[in-house]
Design a protein around this motif. Sequence first.
Motif, PDB file in Angstrom:
ATOM      1  N   VAL A   1      -0.639  -1.140  -4.674  1.00 58.14           N
ATOM      2  CA  VAL A   1      -2.152  -0.601  -4.447  1.00 58.14           C
ATOM      3  C   VAL A   1      -2.101   1.119  -3.918  1.00 58.14           C
ATOM      4  O   VAL A   1      -1.664   0.913  -2.747  1.00 58.14           O
ATOM      5  N   ARG A   2      -2.788   1.764  -5.051  1.00 56.92           N
ATOM      6  CA  ARG A   2      -2.255   3.472  -3.861  1.00 56.92           C
ATOM      7  C   ARG A   2      -3.862   3.776  -3.456  1.00 56.92           C
ATOM      8  O   ARG A   2      -4.565   3.118  -3.347  1.00 56.92           O
ATOM      9  N   VAL A   3      -2.604   4.347  -2.172  1.00 55.46           N
ATOM     10  CA  VAL A   3      -4.042   4.531  -1.378  1.00 55.46           C
ATOM     11  C   VAL A   3      -4.470   5.848  -1.399  1.00 55.46           C
ATOM     12  O   VAL A   3      -3.747   6.518  -1.786  1.00 55.46           O
ATOM     13  N   ASP A   4      -5.783   6.654  -1.847  1.00 53.58           N
ATOM     14  CA  ASP A   4      -5.044   7.851  -2.383  1.00 53.58           C
ATOM     15  C   ASP A   4      -5.623   8.595  -0.678  1.00 53.58           C
ATOM     16  O   ASP A   4      -6.528   9.444  -0.784  1.00 53.58           O
TER      17      ASP A   4
ATOM     18  N   TYR B   1       1.260  -1.014  -0.493  1.00 52.33           N
ATOM     19  CA  TYR B   1      -0.300  -0.347   0.066  1.00 52.33           C
ATOM     20  C   TYR B   1       0.851   1.013   0.064  1.00 52.33           C
ATOM     21  O   TYR B   1       1.856   1.588   0.505  1.00 52.33           O
ATOM     22  N   TYR B   2       0.374   1.948  -1.251  1.00 48.02           N
ATOM     23  CA  TYR B   2       1.567   3.637  -0.953  1.00 48.02           C
ATOM     24  C   TYR B   2       0.380   4.327  -1.439  1.00 48.02           C
ATOM     25  O   TYR B   2      -0.866   4.072  -1.693  1.00 48.02           O
ATOM     26  N   ALA B   3       1.270   5.472  -1.317  1.00 48.89           N
ATOM     27  CA  ALA B   3       0.450   6.808  -1.773  1.00 48.89           C
ATOM     28  C   ALA B   3       1.714   7.842  -2.855  1.00 48.89           C
ATOM     29  O   ALA B   3       2.918   7.695  -1.910  1.00 48.89           O
TER      30      ALA B   3
ATOM     31  N   LEU C   1       2.204  -3.118   3.930  1.00 51.39           N
ATOM     32  CA  LEU C   1       3.155  -4.143   3.315  1.00 51.39           C
ATOM     33  C   LEU C   1       2.037  -5.335   3.598  1.00 51.39           C
ATOM     34  O   LEU C   1       2.896  -6.309   5.113  1.00 51.39           O
ATOM     35  N   VAL C   2       1.690  -6.182   3.102  1.00 53.34           N
ATOM     36  CA  VAL C   2       0.698  -7.434   3.369  1.00 53.34           C
ATOM     37  C   VAL C   2       1.880  -8.721   2.795  1.00 53.34           C
ATOM     38  O   VAL C   2       1.586  -8.405   1.354  1.00 53.34           O
ATOM     39  N   THR C   3       1.710  -9.591   3.859  1.00 51.82           N
ATOM     40  CA  THR C   3       3.031 -10.704   2.971  1.00 51.82           C
ATOM     41  C   THR C   3       1.811 -12.057   3.450  1.00 51.82           C
ATOM     42  O   THR C   3       0.784 -10.726   4.360  1.00 51.82           O
TER      43      THR C   3
END
Lengths: 209, 209
Positions: free
Chosen positions: B29-32, B5-7, B55-57
């Motif tokens: 996965v973009r976080v808005d 998850y990033y922006a 980071l989902v592992t």
Amino acid sequence: MFKLYYAPGTCALATHIALEEAGAPYEAVRVDFGSQAQRSPEYLAINPKGRVPALVTESGTLTETPALLVFVAQRFPAAELAPLSDPFALAQLQEFNNYLCSTVHVAHAHGRRGARWADDAAAIEAMKRKVSATMTECFELIEQKLLQGPWVMGEQFTICDPYLFTIGTWLEGDGVDTGKLPRVIEHRRRMLARPAVQKAVAAERTQIA
Amino acid sequence: MFKLYYAPGTCALATHIALEEAGAPYEAVRVDFGSQAQRSPEYLAINPKGRVPALVTESGTLTETPALLVFVAQRFPAAELAPLSDPFALAQLQEFNNYLCSTVHVAHAHGRRGARWADDAAAIEAMKRKVSATMTECFELIEQKLLQGPWVMGEQFTICDPYLFTIGTWLEGDGVDTGKLPRVIEHRRRMLARPAVQKAVAAERTQIA
């Protein structure tokens, strides 16, 4: 023989305790913040950042608490202070310590070191006023989600524990109501029962409630 | 398959690059942030801190950039992104990344997130005014003492490099005169020549000078 440069009441206590827990050969050297010794040319030659802790080893000098803590765990593996060979477990440990250094310690620092981030006296006062709220918010997350119990990472004592304990000694001074943090305070008592903690605390002559 | 998850414009880019460098299987996965998605119940269930990166592992979710970077290095050892078996060298690497997260990133954050540390509008403006000076001071230390060259830790590319590169993308926006940081800017160009960096940057559609 390592040399640990510390000042009482700072996060250096975390590394001090970890060295004791590991049975590491070290000498603790007090840096006199009262006379601004951390800004002296002698000390800046050891640590150009002008802060504590700094750990002088046979290979060179290291700074930054989370780095020092993993270093102690890895250099003295018999003490089993970190799950070094399990990438996920080690990442969880580092995640916790990183939260302490980059969010919790930073929240605390706004009560004493506001001049780092603003030059205006009123702004520095405004920062002081928010410390109790930000530290409370951080420790509520620790109390409710991060501290697994009995130790930070669960059944195993790790390098997270001296670090939480150390930052937790600032709570009363930061105006946090510790009555709402029973698990954090229980953790503090559990820590104070350990001989290594007692020895490091006594050496720094720090008063802890 | 990991989920990052990033922006755009955040420190999540460092982990994004590291995953590319490691050849790790992941989805970004973009976080808005525009719609405050980082504060939505859905995202807070993933990361209660309401920040990126997360980071989902296969074992659970991890946060905090320095922790994620060591995790990537340790999970994908063939990429040789960290001196994992050398306690002193690993501590030096962590010391650098820790300085970025707890001092440099924090200095930058006072330009955009001052409300974390004060409620007063004038105080928040006072913090903004000091960002250019504090970021300059941090990067002068990096330029003169910490960046060994050609990579942060010397000859070996490590997880310090994506992190320095990422935080370095904030310099112009923070009003820092990069003309005084030739080694940092050379490091940026060296990074931009790497296919993994190009891929992560393109995926986030971040503009870098």
